[in-house]
Design a protein around this motif. Structure first.
Motif, mmCIF file in Angstrom:
data_model
loop_
_atom_site.group_PDB
_atom_site.id
_atom_site.type_symbol
_atom_site.label_atom_id
_atom_site.label_comp_id
_atom_site.label_asym_id
_atom_site.label_seq_id
_atom_site.Cartn_x
_atom_site.Cartn_y
_atom_site.Cartn_z
ATOM 1 N N TYR A 622 0.857 -1.191 0.000
ATOM 2 C CA TYR A 622 0.000 0.000 0.000
ATOM 3 C C TYR A 622 0.890 1.237 0.000
ATOM 4 C CZ TYR A 622 -3.285 -3.545 1.603
ATOM 5 O OH TYR A 622 -4.036 -4.684 1.707
ATOM 6 N N SER A 624 0.953 5.817 -0.062
ATOM 7 C CA SER A 624 0.247 7.075 0.160
ATOM 8 C C SER A 624 1.248 8.205 0.006
ATOM 9 C CB SER A 624 -0.380 7.117 1.556
ATOM 10 O OG SER A 624 -0.877 8.412 1.848
ATOM 11 N N TRP A 631 -4.368 6.145 1.661
ATOM 12 C CA TRP A 631 -3.706 4.898 1.294
ATOM 13 C C TRP A 631 -4.406 4.241 0.112
ATOM 14 C CZ3 TRP A 631 0.924 3.781 3.162
ATOM 15 C CH2 TRP A 631 1.335 4.409 4.347
ATOM 16 N N GLU A 673 5.177 2.210 8.665
ATOM 17 C CA GLU A 673 5.421 2.930 7.425
ATOM 18 C C GLU A 673 6.914 3.009 7.127
ATOM 19 O OE1 GLU A 673 3.673 6.754 7.506
ATOM 20 O OE2 GLU A 673 1.648 6.046 8.020
#
Length: 1427
Positions: A622, A624, A631, A673
């Motif tokens: 994913y 972003s 996302w 992340e």
């Protein structure tokens, strides 16, 4: 199939000692059919012979026959039952038995039940279609044609093998012309057998040489193969060799990849086409470009279409699904290598089935296929939707029925499910839906059709070879002989265990009996002997059974019984204790996610797998944009490796990434992340420089120039290195050790007269790139020509649609005189040598804007310098450039900043910290730092002028340091300077903008508000309010408010007075901005406001008690009624409302206290309604009065409105026929005299005439036309004037309307005449007459009629003769009857009947005679006299 066992008669005659029937089959392959009581099977096999129908030879040699352990059981059974029998048969007798058995078999087949065949034909047909579907395959040449070279006169055979189902149609071609065998049957011979296609060419001649092609076509596609035939002649010529000498066979010109497909995105369910092109058409034998997905070759199918035509190859997915996501590769084989191009194809989720629903699962697989059971597995979707996925619904589709059915009532949490209760021999498809709180999502792609069948069927059949190539097929059932009841199953165990169910598995019994098997499953708590049925009413046909209703934490034992029609076996041995498994946990997320720069639109992602990785199927990624938390799913098919390249990112944008682990238990939580990474190409060495030119030569020195690399590798070029080669030495050696900073370099210590070649390397932080191509050989000789040398460093800037700017550097060698200008030449295309001059007169600058070019066309340009001696040599041509605007092209903008400084601004896309905007004046002059400064911004740069003047006017240019294609310019003119200086003064001396000037408002309470509004002000804004030259602040009767956020100033007066008259000035200041606004509040404006405030204040006090919200008001409704109405409010239970007219109370008033509406309705207005109406509402809090003067003009208005409403209510004109003539009339609600009416005939007013009589009443207006004639035909109009407007109604009295009315008038007129002359009694008798007995009665009637009527008297409906007792007189207008001395018998009904030719009439009288002493009837008229 099993055939029925038949007793052989002749065998019984020869040996009555045989206890088993025998059955033999023929040696050829046959298909048998079942009767209506047998089960059908659809596998191709040899007919099966029962074990006890084997030949005598085989039985006698049974010890040498390979057999199963069931043979031992069979022998024991035979020994017990037939231990007394011993028999022997000779070979000839056995052969005879065999022939008889075969004959009996044929007879048996002829008697097969045809009804059973019809019953199974539909099911067999569906099965055959299913098999055909499974076996379909596009045409393919596993062995293609190959090239042949033969001598003239020899025979050659060209062969290839073709595959495909259905069988493809094969066509041969020679030199692209279809080959027909009938043209040269003596020369060609074509054979096709079992996919082998052979073309035999006898006695080859040069005419047979050429290119042969075979094309195989079927509904699923086509395939082709090529082969070249060369025929060598004894004279030395090679026929057909031209096919080998084509440019395609030149390795230097062999096809390479041209345009290729990039990473591609397709929505689930849509079609997808990937295409590659080649630099030239593919050779005939190389048109089999192969395609791969994730390393697995793709073949044409119902969903995949592969094409190769000329110089293009493509693959098309007719419907893309998630399982099709992956790396797609096109592979081309060349002479020396295998060329490949690969790109990733992303399959995005289709729109959700419900809002917030999850995406579709993928990779649904079917395993462990049995007769009534299969096991499904799948992978969870990457997108959960608005809430996490809670589980899954499994659906199945019986292909024969064609509709989908949900299989599980409760959602299945894990990504696997046992499917039970299927029908044997039925093709199924399966799919899965994910479920979350929003509902069920889209279904997964359905599986390929699966046929439920017994997987062990093949293991129960053995084919034995006997004499002379014959075979005998033996099944386990036949080997078991007389064994009918099955044995118990064995090895009962759990093959699948989850937290909600257990799947049991066991081994079928041996012997299994001679009939189809089913099973009972029993269970018991471990350690107990109380067994109960686990399968209940479910039929178990295969050795698999899922159990769902087990209690958690308890152990169970299971056992199974076999059942057939002969009975139930003993139970199997119990299984080991089995319990539900612990819930499977989702895997841990990956960790250490690391993003690495890859290209301008992609990032390489790496991560560490979790410690417990055994159940991990792959990973979802994913991404972003940094800081947005928006996302997006990258891949929809789990990535099996721990690295993945993410494509489709925005260049020079920061992204963060995270990863999920995928397992059958679901998806893990997100990983941490990654660190933000700027999407930008990874640093690499720069590409090679190009276009090396000689700029100056002194005899021992050469000055060289070159073109910068096309790609700098993500880091600016830090320097250049040169190599030189003396043509006489042919070895390269370094020229410089220290890198050259500029793109020109002086090479020293050269030998005059020698030829030298040079090459250049570019270097950046990543290292030194590849060398440029070697320059041409330059002669080291001092330049002495009078013309100038060539310009150099030709570059482009500001490429737009139809125009560009060309830059160059002046030549280093000027010739014998200074350079006086330049000429430009242009060439269209990227390789053309056709040059055209652009300018007739020399250009004096070293830059020029070239306009009027064709947008989208490619050009090259070059520059020539000129001096007094003439035009010098041309520069090297520029790189080809396409004249079109880039999508991100920006222009320089000029303006004034917030501090009042004039600036030039440039926005650039895809910039980062290393990108810089370079400002220049006239492209080459640096900016004077004392006059302007350049400041870098986040998305560009700003050039701010310190104190602009005419000295700063001119052309300003800007370009990006790492991308000169991003460039722009602006011509700063005197007009711009004048306009912007004025704007600068306004910015430095700003005024507070006014939105709304001073306004005066009076509230309902009589308060006065003075206010104004400006633009929004800061918290530091200041207000000074001045009234009549003195500053004022808030006071008891005056309040001042200042809302800075809204920019609103207001003064509130509770009660305005004469002392408040004057001028009001608001002085505002907000930082540097200020302004003032004045209100002159005097004279008429002030006094009107003061009066209005006083009025509203009094009105407000009035409304403290009950008051009239709506005063008395009259109206006329559609019924022409007068309505007088008022409305009161603020009432209570003590409030009273009274009406008066001329001081007299009005009682017909309707008052609705809830709504406060009071109404007086007058149905018909007359003069007495005129007068003064008064309504009074009052209670203890006060009273209010409303008056309505319905007099004079107001009464006139009422009559006018009433007249108008009456006229509007008028109906269309109608006609009524009378005895006198016609009556034309119009109906109204009611008619008043104020409504003036007039009649018109043919647009002329009808006056007062003898034949026309207007009239009216309260409901109608009419006109009578007496004795109408044809002259009365025409259009009649009624005009009604209400005092203001005229209302008209029309009637067209002509045609059929007139004829019908005239006919009716004539009828009525005649009827009136008849009625006038008809015989009738004008004065007559009473209804009842009473007379005393003994008196005389005289009855007289008066008669009228013309002619005189006939008179007849009747008594009790019988005519009275003129007798002594009755005296009748008849005169023209009168008739009398006298009854003398009446008695009781004279009582009765007496009638007088008169008639003439126009009619008749009868009048009755009842005579009642009473005796002396009696009273006459009360209702009778007493008459009589004594004679």
């Amino acid at each position: 199939m099993d055939t029925k066992m038949v007793m052989q008669r002749e065998q019984e005659e020869q040996s009555s000692q045989m206890s088993h029937s025998m059955q033999l089959s023929s040696q050829i392959k046959k298909r048998t059919f079942t009767s209506s009581d047998e089960e059908a099977s659809y596998s191709d096999f040899y007919p099966i012979i029962s074990a006890d129908l084997m030949s005598v030879k085989e039985i006698l040699n049974m010890d040498n026959f390979p057999h199963h352990r069931t043979w031992d059981i069979l022998k024991e059974t035979l020994a017990e039952e037939y231990h007394r029998d011993e028999w022997t048969m000779f070979g000839n007798e056995a052969e005879k038995v065999e022939l008889d058995v075969i004959r009996n078999q044929h007879a048996l087949r002829r008697r097969v039940d045809t009804m059973a065949i019809r019953k199974q034909v539909k099911k067999a047909s569906a099965h055959m279609k299913y098999l055909e579907h499974l076996s379909q395959k596009a045409p393919d040449f596993p062995i293609p044609l190959r090239a042949h070279t033969v001598w003239e006169g020899m025979t050659v055979t060209l062969s290839c093998i073709v595959q495909g189902c259905p069988p493809p149609k094969v066509t041969w071609f020679k030199d692209s012309v279809p080959l027909r065998m009938s043209d040269q049957p003596w020369n060609y011979s074509l054979q096709q057998k079992c996919g082998l296609n052979s073309l035999e060419i006898r006695r080859c001649s040069p005419d047979d040489a050429g290119e042969y092609k075979v094309i195989a076509k079927s509904p699923l596609g086509e395939a082709r193969t090529f082969g070249t035939l060369l025929v060598n002649s004894h004279h030395g010529a090679v026929a057909g060799s031209e096919h080998w000498r084509t440019p395609a066979f030149n390795r230097g010109q062999e096809a390479q990849f041209g345009n290729t497909f990039p990473p591609t995105w397709v929505t689930e369910g849509d079609s997808l086409t990937l295409q590659v092109t080649f630099t030239s058409a593919l050779l005939p034998f190389r048109q089999d470009v192969t395609w791969f997905r994730d390393g697995i070759q793709l073949y044409p199918s119902s969903n995949v279409d592969i094409k190769t035509v000329d110089d293009k190859a493509s693959v098309t997915l007719k419907a893309a699904h998630k399982k099709h996501e992956g790396v797609y590769t096109a592979r081309l084989r060349t002479w020396d290598e295998m060329q490949e191009h690969s790109a990733f194809v992303y399959v995005e989720d289709a729109s959700a089935a419900v809002v917030g629903g999850p995406a579709s699962p993928l990779a649904v697989q079917v395993t462990d296929i049995n007769k009534d059971y299969v096991f499904l597995t799948w992978q969870p979707p990457s997108a959960d939707g608005a809430s996490p996925v809670e589980g899954y619904y499994v659906e199945r589709c019986d292909i024969n029925e064609g509709h989908w059915v949900r299989c599980n009532v409760h959602i299945q949490k894990m990504c696997y499910y046992p499917m039970f209760g299927l029908k044997e021999g039925t093709p199924y498809q399966f799919r899965v839906r994910a479920v979350n709180q929003a509902g069920a999502g889209r279904p997964s792609k359905a599986t390929e059709p699966v046929l439920t069948a017994d997987p062990l069927e093949h293991s129960r059949t053995t084919v034995v070879k006997v004499d002379r190539g014959r075979t005998v097929t033996i099944t386990k059932n036949e080997l078991e002989g007389r064994v009918k009841a099955p044995f118990p199953p064995t090895n009962v165990h759990a093959c699948e265990v989850s937290e909600t169910y257990v799947v049991l598995s066991w081994t079928e019994p041996e012997p299994r009996g001679s009939e189809p098997l089913t099973f009972y499953v029993e269970r018991s708590l471990a350690g107990k002997s109380s067994w109960e049925l686990a399968s209940l009413d479910m039929e178990v046909n295969s050795p698999r059974f899922p159990v769902f209703d087990l209690a958690k934490g308890k152990q169970y034992c299971f056992r199974v019984r076999s059942i057939n029609k002969y009975g139930v076996s003993d139970p199997s041995e119990p299984s080991a204790p089995i319990s539900l498994a612990k819930p499977q946990e989702v895997p841990a997320p990956p960790h250490s996610v690391l993003a690495i720069r890859d290209t301008d639109t992609s990032v390489l992602l790496q991560w560490q797998e979790p410690e417990a990785k055994d159940d991990v199927l792959g990973y979802y990624v994913y991404c972003s944009e940094s800081g947005k938390q928006d996302w997006k799913t990258v891949n929809n098919k789990p990535v099996p490796k721990t690295r993945f390249t993410v494509h489709g990112l925005k260049n020079r944008t920061e992204y963060v990434f995270r990863v999920k682990s995928v397992s059958r238990a679901g998806n893990s939580s997100y990983s941490d992340e990654s660190r933000p990474i700027l999407v930008k190409a990874a640093i690499s060495v720069p590409s090679a420089p190009s276009a090396i030119a000689l700029l100056l030569c002194t005899g021992s020195e050469m000055v060289l120039g070159w073109r910068a690399p096309v790609c700098h590798g993500g880091d600016p070029v830090r320097g250049y290195y040169l190599d030189q080669m003396d043509k006489s030495m042919e070895t390269w050696r370094e020229v410089n050790v220290e890198p050259a900073k500029e793109r020109q370099f002086k090479v020293c210590n050269l030998t005059s007269g020698n030829l030298y070649q040079f090459r250049v390397f570019a270097a950046n932080m990543a290292g030194v790139g590849k060398p440029s191509e070697a320059s041409e050989a330059f002669l080291c000789e001092k330049w002495t020509m009078p013309e100038p040398g060539c310009p150099y460093d030709v570059q482009f800037r500001e490429v737009r649609d139809g125009s560009l700017v060309l830059l160059w550097a002046a030549p280093l060698y000027e010739g014998w005189s200074p350079v006086t200008g330049y000429f430009l030449e242009i060439s269209q295309g990227d390789q053309s040598d056709d040059w055209t001059a652009l300018n007739e007169k020399p250009i004096y600058d070293t830059h020029h804007k070239v306009s009027d070019l064709q947008a989208g066309q490619t050009y090259r340009l070059r520059v020539l310098a000129v001096n007094e001696a003439g035009v010098g040599c041309a520069s090297l041509s520029s790189e080809p450039v396409t004249v079109e605007s880039q999508t991100d092209a920006k222009n320089v903008e000029i303006g004034v900043d917030d501090d009042g400084f004039i600036f030039l601004g440039y926005e650039a896309d895809d910039t980062d910290d290393e990108s810089k905007c370079l400002w220049n004046k006239n492209y080459t002059e640096p900016i004077d730092a004392s006059r302007a400064r350049a400041d870098a911004k986040k998305d560009g740069s700003v050039l701010t002028f310190t104190d602009p003047s005419e000295e700063d006017l001119g052309l300003y240019t800007v370009e990006m340091s790492d991308n000169s294609n991003q460039s722009s310019s602006y011509d700063f003119t005197a007009e711009d300077l004048e306009r912007l200086k004025e704007l600068s003064w306004q910015v430095r001396n700003p005024l507070i903008a006014l939105k709304s000037d001073w306004q005066v408002e009076v509230s309902e309470q009589g308060n006065v508000r003075l206010w104004l509004q400006t633009e929004s002000l800061s918290d530091d804004a200041e207000l000074r309010l001045v009234f009549n030259d003195r500053e004022i602040t808030s006071a008891p009767h005056r309040k001042i408010n200042f809302d800075k956020a809204k920019g609103q100033v207001e003064i509130l007066f509770d009660q305005l007075s004469q002392e408040d008259e004057g001028s009001y000035t608001a002085q505002l200041k907000d930082g540097r901005a200020k302004n003032q606004f004045t209100l002159v509040f005097v004279d008429q404006k002030f006094h009107q406001t003061l009066a209005l405030a006083d009025k509203k204040r009094r009105d407000h006090r009035r409304k403290s008690g009950p008051y009239f919200q709506e005063y008395l008001l009259w109206s006329v409704n559609e019924e022409c009624e007068l309505i007088i109405k008022c409305k009161v409010t603020n009432t209570n239970k003590d409030t009273s409302l009274k009406w008066f007219k001329e001081g007299v109370a009005v009682t017909r008033v309707v008052y609705d206290q809830a709504s406060g509406v009071s109404t007086l309705t007058i149905p018909q207005v007359t003069k007495k309604e005129a007068g003064s109406f008064r309504a009074v509402v009052s209670d203890g809090r006060g009273e209010d009065v409303s008056t309505l003067e319905l007099l004079d003009d107001e009464y006139g208005k009422l009559l006018q409105q009433l007249s108008k409403q009456c006229a509007l209510s008028a109906s269309p004109l109608e006609i009524q026929s009378t005895a006198v003539g016609f009556r034309l009339y119009c109906s109204l609600k009611y008619y008043i005299s104020h409504l003036k009416t007039s009649w018109h005939f043919k647009e002329k007013k009808i006056g007062q005439e003898a034949r026309t009589k207007p009239g009216s009443n309260m409901e109608k207006v009419w006109i009578e036309i007496c004795n109408p004639t044809e002259n009365d035909k025409g259009k009649y109009t009624l005009e009604m004037f209400d005092g203001k407007e005229t209302h008209k109604r029309y009637l067209d009295l002509s045609g059929q309307v007139f004829a019908d009315a005239l006919l009716e008038h004539q009828r009525l007129k005649q009827a009136a005449i008849d009625e006038k002359n008809r015989a009738k009694v004008t004065k007559g008798l009473p209804d009842v007459v009473a007379i005393m007995e003994g008196k005389s009665l005289c009855l007289t009637c008066f008669i009228d009629g013309e002619p005189a009527p006939e008179i007849t008297w009747l008594r009790n409906d019988k005519e009275i003769a003129n007798q002594n007792q009755f005296a009748i007189t008849k005169e023209p207008k009168c008739s009398t009857i006298t009854i003398n001395d009446v008695n009781v018998a004279d009582s009765g009904k007496y009638c007088i009947f008169v008639r003439n030719k126009y009619g008749s009439e009868t009048v009755d009288v009842t005579v009642s005679v009473y005796k002396h002493g009696e009273k006459p009837p009360t209702h009778a008229v007493e008459m009589g006299f004594y004679a």
